[in-house]
Scaffold this active site. Structure first.
Site, mmCIF file in Angstrom:
data_model
loop_
_atom_site.group_PDB
_atom_site.id
_atom_site.type_symbol
_atom_site.label_atom_id
_atom_site.label_comp_id
_atom_site.label_asym_id
_atom_site.label_seq_id
_atom_site.Cartn_x
_atom_site.Cartn_y
_atom_site.Cartn_z
ATOM 1 C CB THR A 200 -0.938 0.006 1.213
ATOM 2 O OG1 THR A 200 -1.787 -1.143 1.154
ATOM 3 C CG2 THR A 200 -1.808 1.243 1.229
ATOM 4 C CG ASP A 201 3.589 2.219 3.149
ATOM 5 O OD1 ASP A 201 3.044 3.254 3.562
ATOM 6 O OD2 ASP A 201 3.779 1.228 3.858
ATOM 7 C CD GLU A 202 7.128 0.408 -2.938
ATOM 8 O OE1 GLU A 202 7.191 1.347 -3.763
ATOM 9 O OE2 GLU A 202 8.116 -0.056 -2.351
ATOM 10 N N GLY B 34 2.469 6.036 -2.570
ATOM 11 C CA GLY B 34 3.568 6.902 -2.987
ATOM 12 C C GLY B 34 3.445 7.301 -4.445
#
Length: 383
Positions: free
Chosen positions: A175-177, A180
């Site tokens: 999810t962070d990827e 981002g």
């Protein structure tokens, strides 16, 4: 400031000024994608260093591999935002910056005296990218912003895992990827508008974008996707199958034409159960069994070659060591070595103005001296 082989003017985001106040992964990734294409990103850390400096594996210099990756191509300065003098320095930077990236909990930026509307009044072009777990409003706005929560609540975990097994979370910061990338994209959209504004990006909604039409399917048909292991509802067979030498083959048959060639290849092309999408869906277990049996009678290389000959979609399941030595990976320069570390190369290839990994995440306060160059004419640190 370190430089690479491309002249600065060739970098597509040359001249874009970014202040990165974020930590951990989604926010730093957002700023890193801009830095990879030439934006001058100033990474602001608190005294004592960013949290990411102590997360995960460390290199020979004592820096974590996460830090080296997500903060590459950035200048690193240390400011204590609780100190009036350092906060004043930050305000001077924001007065001439193009983008601010932050991922404090909602209200924390304002608590520091950095009210978005006031920052934009002082700098009408400023784009403020705010990355949080659940957004700047709503009943969950104050919950901790961790990817795990978004992966659980977005529907992803509920359908990920073996049939009858527990819901599974991804083994990477997925999810962070995604968030981002969403943040970097939204920043460029806002910059294109020419209007200073707040960009509200959150982990839950970013992850929801990866769910395809499943929400529509729920509303129109009451459909809830079950856990199917490596399978998906609209591609049968689709999954991973073990070859005779122990390797694993990933197979996808998303179109009727590909499926027909695969059925013919494995010797069941005349079986009426598998000639239509509906039939393959209805007989998933039998088809998976036939696929598994066919792959198990061949080495991984033989199975891949057969799929290539049939112009059907299959690939070996690779680990990092195998991906590093794959001929396509090498030919495409998918990974690059910088500062003695191998990392992913830039995410997209531009033919005329390419991005570049110029340096990895730097030592704490490595660029503090650049703050000495602030002046009233242009209070942005000189390179």
């Amino acid at each position: 400031m370190p430089t690479g082989p491309y002249p600065a003017a060739v970098m597509p985001l040359d001249g874009l000024r970014v202040v990165d106040l974020s930590s951990v992964f989604a926010g730093p990734h957002c700023a890193r994608y801009l830095a990879d294409f030439g934006a001058d990103v100033i990474k602001v850390e608190r005294p004592g260093g960013d949290t990411v400096r102590n997360m995960g594996w460390k290199d020979a210099q004592g820096e974590t591999l996460w830090w080296r990756l997500v903060n590459r191509n950035k200048r690193c300065v240390t400011l204590d935002l609780k100190a009036a003098g350092d906060l004043a320095v930050l305000r001077r930077l924001l007065a001439v910056a193009d983008v601010l990236v932050e991922n404090f909990r909602p209200g924390k930026l304002e608590a520091l005296g950095l009210v978005p509307d006031e920052l934009i009044d002082a700098n009408p072009k400023l784009v403020i990218v705010r990355l949080t777990g659940f957004g700047q409003d709503g009943p969950y706005r104050d919950r901790p912003g961790f990817a795990t929560l978004a992966e659980a609540m977005s529907g992803f975990a509920s359908m990920n895992g073996d049939a009858g097994g527990a819901p599974l979370l991804p083994p990477v910061a997925l999810t962070d990827e995604i968030a981002g990338l969403a943040g970097a994209f939204a920043a460029m959209v806002a910059l294109r508008s020419g209007v200073g504004q707040v960009v509200d990006v959150n982990l839950l909604e970013s992850m929801s974008q990866a769910m395809g039409p499943l929400m529509t399917a729920w509303h129109t048909e009451g459909y809830l996707q079950p856990r199917l292991g490596a399978g998906i509802p609209y591609s049968v067979p689709r999954g991973t199958y073990q070859a005779s030498d122990g390797g694993w083959l990933a197979v996808s048959t998303s179109t009727d034409s590909v499926a027909a060639r695969v059925m013919e290849m494995i010797g069941i092309g005349d079986d009426e159960r598998f000639t239509t999408f509906e039939g393959r869906m209805a007989h998933r277990p039998e088809l998976d069994e036939a696929m598994a049996e066919w792959v198990s009678q061949r080495t991984l290389a033989e199975a891949v070659a057969a799929f290539d000959d049939a112009q059907a979609a299959a690939a070996p399941v690779l680990d990092m060591s195998q991906l590093a030595t794959d001929p396509h990976t090498i030919a495409r320069e998918m990974f690059v070595e910088v500062d003695g570390l191998t990392q992913q190369n830039v995410i997209a290839r531009l033919s005329a103005t390419p991005g570049q990994v110029r340096w990895t995440g730097r030592k704490e306060g490595a660029d503090n001296n650049c703050l000495d160059s602030l002046d009233d004419t242009d209070p942005w640190p000189k390179a």
